[in-house]
Enzyme design. Structure first.
Site, PDB file in Angstrom:
ATOM      1  N   ASP A   1       7.197  -2.348   3.795  1.00 16.07           N
ATOM      2  CA  ASP A   1       6.700  -3.613   4.353  1.00 16.07           C
ATOM      3  C   ASP A   1       6.117  -4.549   3.293  1.00 16.07           C
ATOM      4  OD1 ASP A   1       7.335  -2.739   6.873  1.00 16.07           O
ATOM      5  OD2 ASP A   1       5.283  -2.181   7.415  1.00 16.07           O
TER       6      ASP A   1
ATOM      7  N   SER B   1       0.038  -2.929   3.274  1.00 16.36           N
ATOM      8  CA  SER B   1       1.136  -3.571   2.544  1.00 16.36           C
ATOM      9  C   SER B   1       0.725  -4.965   2.094  1.00 16.36           C
ATOM     10  CB  SER B   1       2.374  -3.657   3.440  1.00 16.36           C
ATOM     11  OG  SER B   1       2.789  -2.368   3.816  1.00 16.36           O
TER      12      SER B   1
ATOM     13  N   GLY C   1      -3.051   0.032  11.926  1.00 14.10           N
ATOM     14  CA  GLY C   1      -2.857  -0.653  13.204  1.00 14.10           C
ATOM     15  C   GLY C   1      -1.422  -1.044  13.496  1.00 14.10           C
TER      16      GLY C   1
ATOM     17  N   LYS D   1       1.415  -8.681   9.893  1.00 20.11           N
ATOM     18  CA  LYS D   1       2.697  -9.004  10.554  1.00 20.11           C
ATOM     19  C   LYS D   1       2.807  -8.328  11.918  1.00 20.11           C
ATOM     20  CE  LYS D   1       4.400  -4.714   9.829  1.00 20.11           C
ATOM     21  NZ  LYS D   1       4.724  -3.767  10.898  1.00 20.11           N
TER      22      LYS D   1
ATOM     23  N   GLY E   1      -1.344  -4.048   7.151  1.00 18.03           N
ATOM     24  CA  GLY E   1      -2.519  -4.472   6.382  1.00 18.03           C
ATOM     25  C   GLY E   1      -2.535  -3.903   4.974  1.00 18.03           C
TER      26      GLY E   1
HETATM   27  O1  C5P Z   1       7.131   2.446   3.088  1.00 16.19           O
HETATM   28  P1  C5P Z   1       5.855   2.845   3.748  1.00 16.19           P
HETATM   29  O2  C5P Z   1       4.968   3.658   2.859  1.00 16.19           O
HETATM   30  O3  C5P Z   1       5.139   1.696   4.379  1.00 16.19           O
HETATM   31  O4  C5P Z   1       6.273   3.791   4.960  1.00 16.19           O
HETATM   32  C1  C5P Z   1       5.360   4.647   5.557  1.00 16.19           C
HETATM   33  C2  C5P Z   1       6.116   5.748   6.286  1.00 16.19           C
HETATM   34  O5  C5P Z   1       6.786   5.204   7.416  1.00 16.19           O
HETATM   35  C3  C5P Z   1       7.189   6.422   5.494  1.00 16.19           C
HETATM   36  O6  C5P Z   1       6.671   7.461   4.728  1.00 16.19           O
HETATM   37  C4  C5P Z   1       8.107   6.950   6.598  1.00 16.19           C
HETATM   38  O7  C5P Z   1       7.580   8.131   7.170  1.00 16.19           O
HETATM   39  C5  C5P Z   1       8.005   5.865   7.653  1.00 16.19           C
HETATM   40  N1  C5P Z   1       9.113   4.894   7.546  1.00 16.19           N
HETATM   41  C6  C5P Z   1      10.375   5.298   7.917  1.00 16.19           C
HETATM   42  N2  C5P Z   1      11.422   4.420   7.824  1.00 16.19           N
HETATM   43  C7  C5P Z   1      11.213   3.144   7.387  1.00 16.19           C
HETATM   44  C8  C5P Z   1       9.928   2.720   7.009  1.00 16.19           C
HETATM   45  C9  C5P Z   1       8.891   3.628   7.100  1.00 16.19           C
HETATM   46  O8  C5P Z   1      10.584   6.429   8.347  1.00 16.19           O
HETATM   47  N3  C5P Z   1      12.250   2.316   7.295  1.00 16.19           N
END
Ligand code: C5P
Length: 309
Positions: A143, A110, A104, A15, A108
């Site tokens: 994501d 996700s 990146g 995405k 990916g």
């Molecule tokens: O949910 P995911 O594991 O993809 O998110 C990775 C990191 O990105 C989280 O641990 C956080 O540090 C940051 N993040 C955030 N706020 C969001 C999405 C992601 O701070 N809404």
């Protein structure tokens, strides 16, 4: 439950965040977002093979040396979570072929998790249904739900509360890939620090975290010329700060004919919006002539889908 004796092949897209407004950090470490995702034609292919235990192998068109193959891998976690939720005692061997750059900013990992959910669901014949898979996706990462659904969508909450957005026609993008990835939590953390210090490069969180109406209208009209000036990414300043190569690529893309350039998600991939396929091919060629790794993709495309069993 009707179990599949054969491997199941699922494809899920990467995405681009066409818009990414980042609000304050909550106590759980996540930030409030107002974002617009578009799924693009760069894919992760996941094959789920019947197996007694849980295992995973990774290959790809991109550098996969940093991808874990144990329980740190989000696709592995997705498979285990689904087995647990559905009361399945079987395991799975996941074979992942990556087309989306690792670390990146294109989701990916996700996409791998979303594809693993759909593939294992078919392999095991669970009866969780789309809503059940969506709930697991939300628990796996912000994501992951979007990678399940694909298309173009507004994301609020952590980015996981999705509302489909109408998008007519196709949008042509040129991606500039980076040899060196960026850590998403590190980029969010840097934005927080820049904001706390009143850094002029970092925009303050908006009072009203909302996607501009003009952006949704441009998507609905399928009009890249209208979309370009309203695209925005709050993470961009934090992603490019120690990366002059990214600043240069953002500027070069526009000089070479893109309508606008933006860092994708937390970067470092750069997305260049182009007026159409011909313009995109020309920009891609010119970027390649300067030695850059550039890919022409289009969006929106579908979310995680079974290709064959
Ligand atoms: O949910 P995911 O594991 O993809 O998110 C990775 C990191 O990105 C989280 O641990 C956080 O540090 C940051 N993040 C955030 N706020 C969001 C999405 C992601 O701070 N809404």
């Amino acid at each position: 439950m009707a179990r599949h004796p054969d491997p199941v092949h699922v494809r899920a897209p990467g995405k681009i965040n066409v818009y990414l407004g980042v609000g304050p950090r909550h106590d759980d470490g996540y930030h409030a977002l107002a974002t617009v995702f578009q799924a693009v034609s760069l894919y992760e292919d996941v094959r789920a093979h019947p197996s007694a235990g849980f295992s995973l192998e990774v290959s790809g068109d991109v550098d996969v040396t940093d991808v874990p193959t144990d329980d740190r891998n989000l696709a592995m976690r997705a498979a285990r979570m689904l087995a647990h939720a559905a009361g399945v005692n079987d395991g799975v061997h996941l074979e992942i072929r990556k087309g989306v750059p690792v670390a990146g900013g294109m989701g990916g990992g996700s996409a791998d998790a979303a594809a693993a959910l759909v593939a294992c669901d078919a392999l095991w014949g669970t009866e969780l249904g789309p809503r059940g898979l969506h709930e697991l996706a939300v628990r796996l990462g912000a994501d992951v739900p979007f990678a399940l659904h694909g298309g173009t969508a507004v994301g609020t909450g952590r980015g996981d509360v999705l509302t489909p957005a109408l998008a007519r026609g196709r949008f042509d993008w040129v991606l500039v890939l980076s040899a060196q990835g960026l850590s998403t939590p590190a980029v969010y953390g840097r934005l927080d620090r820049m904001r706390a210090h009143g850094d002029a490069l970092a925009d303050d969180p908006l009072d009203m975290l909302d996607v501009p109406v003009a952006l949704l209208q441009a998507l609905r009209a399928g009009d890249a010329q209208e979309l370009a000036p309203v695209m925005m990414n709050d993470l961009e300043a934090a992603a490019v700060i120690d990366r002059p190569d990214l600043e240069l690529a953002l500027a070069d893309g526009v000089r070479m004919g893109a309508l606008t350039s933006i860092v994708s998600g937390s970067g470092p991939t750069i997305a260049l919006l182009c007026a159409g396929p011909d313009a995109a091919r020309a920009v891609q060629e010119e970027l390649r002539a300067t030695g850059r790794d550039a890919l022409h993709v289009h969006g929106p495309v579908a979310g995680a889908q079974i290709l064959s069993t």
